[in-house]
Design an enzyme around this catalytic site. Structure first.
Site, short mmCIF file in Angstrom:
data_model
loop_
_atom_site.label_atom_id
_atom_site.label_comp_id
_atom_site.label_asym_id
_atom_site.label_seq_id
_atom_site.Cartn_x
_atom_site.Cartn_y
_atom_site.Cartn_z
N ASP A 1 -8.85 4.41 0.19
CA ASP A 1 -9.73 3.70 1.14
C ASP A 1 -10.87 2.97 0.42
OD1 ASP A 1 -10.51 2.89 3.65
OD2 ASP A 1 -11.71 4.68 4.05
N SER B 1 -1.35 2.73 7.52
CA SER B 1 -1.21 3.71 8.60
C SER B 1 -0.61 3.06 9.85
CB SER B 1 -2.57 4.30 8.95
OG SER B 1 -3.36 3.36 9.65
N ARG C 1 -12.74 11.59 6.62
CA ARG C 1 -11.76 11.61 7.71
C ARG C 1 -10.37 11.76 7.13
NH1 ARG C 1 -14.66 7.26 9.45
NH2 ARG C 1 -13.22 5.72 8.62
N HIS D 1 -7.51 -5.48 -1.48
CA HIS D 1 -6.21 -4.78 -1.46
C HIS D 1 -5.43 -5.08 -2.74
CE1 HIS D 1 -7.06 -3.56 2.54
NE2 HIS D 1 -6.90 -4.74 3.09
N GLU E 1 -1.99 2.93 12.51
CA GLU E 1 -3.12 2.26 13.17
C GLU E 1 -3.47 0.94 12.50
OE1 GLU E 1 -3.15 5.58 12.34
OE2 GLU E 1 -2.80 6.21 14.40
N LEU F 1 7.75 11.97 -12.35
CA LEU F 1 6.85 12.04 -11.19
C LEU F 1 7.59 11.73 -9.89
CD1 LEU F 1 3.87 12.15 -10.11
CD2 LEU F 1 3.87 9.65 -10.39
N SER G 1 -7.66 10.48 9.03
CA SER G 1 -7.00 9.26 9.50
C SER G 1 -5.48 9.41 9.60
CB SER G 1 -7.39 8.06 8.63
OG SER G 1 -8.77 7.83 8.72
N TRP H 1 -15.13 -3.07 -0.64
CA TRP H 1 -15.26 -3.49 -2.04
C TRP H 1 -15.26 -5.01 -2.12
CZ3 TRP H 1 -12.51 -6.42 -5.47
CH2 TRP H 1 -12.82 -6.26 -6.83
N GLU I 1 -6.65 21.45 -0.37
CA GLU I 1 -8.08 21.27 -0.59
C GLU I 1 -8.35 19.77 -0.42
OE1 GLU I 1 -10.30 23.48 -3.77
OE2 GLU I 1 -10.49 21.47 -4.54
C1 IPE Z 1 -6.57 5.05 6.30
O1 IPE Z 1 -7.64 4.22 6.07
C2 IPE Z 1 -5.30 4.37 5.95
C3 IPE Z 1 -5.11 4.01 4.55
C4 IPE Z 1 -5.93 4.19 3.57
C5 IPE Z 1 -3.86 3.38 4.28
P1 IPE Z 1 -8.35 3.38 7.23
O2 IPE Z 1 -9.50 2.73 6.62
O3 IPE Z 1 -7.35 2.51 7.89
O4 IPE Z 1 -8.77 4.52 8.24
P2 IPE Z 1 -9.86 4.50 9.40
O5 IPE Z 1 -9.36 3.55 10.42
O6 IPE Z 1 -11.12 4.06 8.80
O7 IPE Z 1 -9.91 5.90 9.89
C1 IPE Z 2 -7.78 0.93 2.62
O1 IPE Z 2 -8.87 0.09 2.52
C2 IPE Z 2 -6.50 0.16 2.55
C3 IPE Z 2 -5.78 0.10 3.82
C4 IPE Z 2 -6.15 0.65 4.92
C5 IPE Z 2 -4.56 -0.67 3.81
P1 IPE Z 2 -9.61 -0.49 3.80
O2 IPE Z 2 -9.04 -1.84 4.10
O3 IPE Z 2 -9.55 0.46 4.92
O4 IPE Z 2 -11.07 -0.67 3.28
P2 IPE Z 2 -12.41 -0.41 4.09
O5 IPE Z 2 -12.35 0.99 4.60
O6 IPE Z 2 -12.42 -1.41 5.20
O7 IPE Z 2 -13.46 -0.64 3.09
MG MG Z 3 -10.85 1.95 5.52
#
Ligand code: IPE
Ligand code: IPE
Ligand code: MG
Length: 245
Positions: free
Chosen positions: A16, A61, A190, A33, A63, A127, A192, A21, A203
């Protein structure tokens, strides 16, 4: 075969912080990304030397489809390019790749590439890398329950035979041990929807560093800290299967 006898050590990572970033640098989120994808290769490479036998990465995800179309498309392109570019190297490095999650909502060319990578690395014994794309723990559990219910309806599974291990075998992770450590970068505390069932005894660690800035050194430090907490200096680490009931 070098790693076949090593005790299982499974690390899950919620990668995340890519968007923040990029935004902090005045860049498009997709640039974050893309930078995050580079980190994946470094972490994958270092796993064997850290005793990590299984690495599961949360890439997209259930979502995440709600994000702007341009970002979703950018992510799909990154997945495609990454798999295409790394296929030979992963195989050469004995990395066995599995994908967790649904497939049918992904672009067809990406789906085909994922199936090819799984097939090409099926015989690899290093791995175990699992990549969760269009993955959600709730969806995974729902699909598992549906599959078991179908067997009950067909008369091939008595309800009394449904137990924890039967349900675990119906999950996408059926071939994997439960995670020992789950790391979420970027400071968000979280889950998620990641490995809801499998993480029951894991853990959790929530370093505040964003995924594009998360180096092999950070990863190694978290693993070392985890080991130090789990095992005292004079007690050798037991195999994961013995470590928990
Ligand atoms: C969780 O991160 C999914 C991935 C890292 C792929 P999100 O950034 O999408 O999660 P929420 O929505 O903040 O909980
Ligand atoms: C996680 O980074 C990557 C995916 C969910 C695909 P985010 O895109 O959620 O980055 P933030 O949380 O918005 O910084
Ligand atoms: Mg995120």
């Amino acid at each position: 075969m070098q790693h076949a006898a090593a005790p299982a050590f499974h690390v899950g990572v919620i990668m995340d912080g890519n968007g923040r970033w990029a935004e902090a640098r005045g860049l498009a989120r997709v640039a974050g990304h893309a930078r995050g994808a580079r980190r994946v290769s470094e972490i994958v490479k270092v796993c064997p030397s850290l005793g990590v036998t299984h690495l599961t990465l949360y890439a997209f995800s259930t979502e995440n489809w709600r994000r702007p179309l341009a970002e979703v498309e950018g992510l799909m392109r990154i997945f495609h390019t990454y798999i295409q570019g790394k296929m030979a190297g992963l195989r050469r490095n004995e990395v066995r790749v599995r994908f967790l999650g649904m497939r049918h909502r992904l672009p067809a060319p990406l789906r085909e590439l994922m199936a090819r990578l799984e097939e090409e690395t099926r015989q690899c014994h290093g791995l175990n890398l699992s990549i969760a794309i269009d993955y959600g723990g709730r969806d995974e559990l729902t699909r598992a329950v549906r599959a078991l219910s179908q067997q009950v309806a067909d008369g091939t599974l008595p309800p009394s035979a449904i137990c924890e291990s039967r349900l675990a075998e119906a999950l996408d992770t059926r071939d994997l041990p439960d995670p020992d450590l789950i790391i979420r970068t970027s400071g968000e505390v979280r889950i998620s929807n990641f490995l809801l069932w499998q993480g029951a005894h894991a853990e959790y660690d929530f370093p505040s560093i964003s995924w594009p800035d998360f180096t092999v050194r950070h990863f190694a430090d978290l693993i070392e800290a985890h080991r130090a907490r789990r095992f005292t200096a004079d007690t050798p680490p037991p195999p994961a299967a013995v470590a928990r009931p």
